[in-house]
Write an enzyme that holds these catalytic residues in place. Structure first.
Site, PDB file in Angstrom:
ATOM      1  N   GLY A 263       0.816  -1.206   0.000  1.00  0.00           N
ATOM      2  CA  GLY A 263       0.000   0.000   0.000  1.00  0.00           C
ATOM      3  C   GLY A 263       0.847   1.252   0.000  1.00  0.00           C
ATOM      4  O   GLY A 263       2.070   1.211   0.143  1.00  0.00           O
TER       5      GLY A 263
ATOM      6  N   GLY B 242       0.748   5.573   1.323  1.00  0.00           N
ATOM      7  CA  GLY B 242       0.103   6.616   2.089  1.00  0.00           C
ATOM      8  C   GLY B 242       0.545   7.970   1.595  1.00  0.00           C
ATOM      9  O   GLY B 242       1.214   8.079   0.561  1.00  0.00           O
TER      10      GLY B 242
ATOM     11  N   PHE C 126       2.747   9.893   2.798  1.00  0.00           N
ATOM     12  CA  PHE C 126       4.175  10.146   2.966  1.00  0.00           C
ATOM     13  C   PHE C 126       5.041   8.929   2.670  1.00  0.00           C
ATOM     14  O   PHE C 126       6.259   9.067   2.566  1.00  0.00           O
ATOM     15  CB  PHE C 126       4.464  10.599   4.404  1.00  0.00           C
ATOM     16  CG  PHE C 126       3.686  11.811   4.831  1.00  0.00           C
ATOM     17  CD1 PHE C 126       3.930  13.042   4.258  1.00  0.00           C
ATOM     18  CD2 PHE C 126       2.714  11.720   5.806  1.00  0.00           C
ATOM     19  CE1 PHE C 126       3.223  14.173   4.650  1.00  0.00           C
ATOM     20  CE2 PHE C 126       2.002  12.833   6.210  1.00  0.00           C
ATOM     21  CZ  PHE C 126       2.256  14.068   5.631  1.00  0.00           C
TER      22      PHE C 126
ATOM     23  N   VAL D 108       4.612   1.024   1.410  1.00  0.00           N
ATOM     24  CA  VAL D 108       4.819  -0.179   2.214  1.00  0.00           C
ATOM     25  C   VAL D 108       4.954  -1.380   1.286  1.00  0.00           C
ATOM     26  O   VAL D 108       4.105  -1.606   0.416  1.00  0.00           O
ATOM     27  CB  VAL D 108       3.659  -0.412   3.207  1.00  0.00           C
ATOM     28  CG1 VAL D 108       3.935  -1.649   4.055  1.00  0.00           C
ATOM     29  CG2 VAL D 108       3.467   0.808   4.111  1.00  0.00           C
TER      30      VAL D 108
ATOM     31  N   LYS E 115       8.264  -0.360   5.472  1.00  0.00           N
ATOM     32  CA  LYS E 115       7.721   0.980   5.249  1.00  0.00           C
ATOM     33  C   LYS E 115       8.867   1.930   4.955  1.00  0.00           C
ATOM     34  O   LYS E 115       9.792   2.077   5.755  1.00  0.00           O
ATOM     35  CB  LYS E 115       6.940   1.456   6.469  1.00  0.00           C
ATOM     36  CG  LYS E 115       6.294   2.822   6.272  1.00  0.00           C
ATOM     37  CD  LYS E 115       5.415   3.208   7.454  1.00  0.00           C
ATOM     38  CE  LYS E 115       4.730   4.545   7.223  1.00  0.00           C
ATOM     39  NZ  LYS E 115       3.833   4.916   8.349  1.00  0.00           N
TER      40      LYS E 115
ATOM     41  N   ASP F 141      -4.722   9.399  13.598  1.00  0.00           N
ATOM     42  CA  ASP F 141      -5.216   8.945  12.290  1.00  0.00           C
ATOM     43  C   ASP F 141      -5.828   7.546  12.395  1.00  0.00           C
ATOM     44  O   ASP F 141      -5.551   6.676  11.578  1.00  0.00           O
ATOM     45  CB  ASP F 141      -4.084   8.957  11.260  1.00  0.00           C
ATOM     46  CG  ASP F 141      -4.601   8.993   9.824  1.00  0.00           C
ATOM     47  OD1 ASP F 141      -5.768   9.403   9.627  1.00  0.00           O
ATOM     48  OD2 ASP F 141      -3.857   8.615   8.902  1.00  0.00           O
TER      49      ASP F 141
END
Length: 290
Positions: A77, A79, A81, A84, A99, A197
């Site tokens: 995935g 994000g 910033f 991963v 990450k 978050d």
């Protein structure tokens, strides 16, 4: 419904077209066109992860020696910033999630918030705590060019995807989810840490040895310490899950916010798990909260 297949397709397109950090576009191309990977850079999709990480984030292979022995499998995935990846240990056949956050890309996207958001803060927070419902960090490497975290791999994906595929959780499963993530948040707040978050995309699923479902809170990229009596003022989070006091702070209210914002986000997440819908309209004007 929040988690319809059509909505999911739109969400995924937005993730790919908007959120992928600039520094990782070439990696996306490599994974999409594996047969051409040798023509674009030294990294081999079926080879060792260390060389590519050293080339991309460190500039010196010696600085990435601690990552030797891991080979890249696929992208898990992206994000705002980071990206991963799934990696496998070539000696023990164990899997982990890698990450990667490039410092330059992080600072550009963080903008004025870069004074309070640091790419290395997630590593320092995760390595200092241990809880069964918080993602475990195995290794952390940080240089001026990037931060790499070797994290616990959760083979069942995230709650957002699970809701998209299977629909609402139902009462029993939602209660179990709430108890586990609530326990994780209580632990964080006892350490004076705010996640900021909490949402289905940041809760991972893993099967235990007893074949029970384990929920793991992940992605501490926006987390920070906030001692008793202090307040946060940075406007961060995902709007659909953000507490009213974060919006009020953004509008100039002087009180700031505390760890209670995580409780609000968990409540919105529980509602979504139980009903497959948001408790509020996506176009809701949060000025109503002020």
């Amino acid at each position: 419904p929040l988690y319809s297949s059509a909505a999911s397709d739109v969400y995924k397109r937005q993730m790919v077209s908007v959120v992928v950090p600039v520094g990782f576009v070439d990696l996306m191309d490599l994974l999409r066109w594996q047969g051409l990977c040798r023509r674009f850079c030294r990294f081999n999709v079926d080879g060792n992860l260390t060389e590519w990480l050293a080339y991309k984030c460190f500039g010196d292979a010696k600085e990435a020696d601690s990552l030797a022995g891991w080979s890249l499998c696929n992208i898990l995935g992206q994000g705002s910033f980071s990206i991963v990846l799934k990696a496998r240990n070539v000696d023990h056949s164990l899997y982990c999630a890698v990450k990667i956050t490039e410092t330059q890309s992080f600072n550009v996207k963080a903008g004025a918030r870069s004074k309070t958001l640091r790419p290395d803060l997630e590593a320092s927070l995760l390595t200092a705590m241990s809880h069964e419902n918080i993602v475990e960090v195995y290794e952390a490497c940080s240089t001026s060019r990037g931060v790499i975290l070797m994290l616990e791999y959760c083979e069942l994906g995230d709650v957002f995807t699970s809701l998209d595929v299977t629909g609402a959780f139902g009462n029993v499963r939602t209660i179990d989810f709430g108890l586990q993530i609530g326990s994780a948040l209580a632990f964080l707040h006892s350490k004076f840490i705010i996640h900021r978050d909490v949402k289905p995309e940041n809760v991972l699923l893993k099967s235990t040895f007893n074949h029970e479902m384990k929920y793991v809170l992940a992605d501490f990229g926006l987390a920070r310490r906030c001692n008793v009596g202090d307040a946060c003022f940075t406007f961060v989070g995902t709007p659909a899950y953000m507490a009213p006091e974060i919006f009020r702070t953004h509008r100039g209210y002087p009180d700031g916010y505390s760890g209670k914002v995580d409780v609000w986000s968990l409540g919105v997440t529980l509602y979504a798990c139980l009903t497959s819908e948001f408790p509020f309209s996506a176009s809701l004007n949060h000025a109503n909260f002020g």
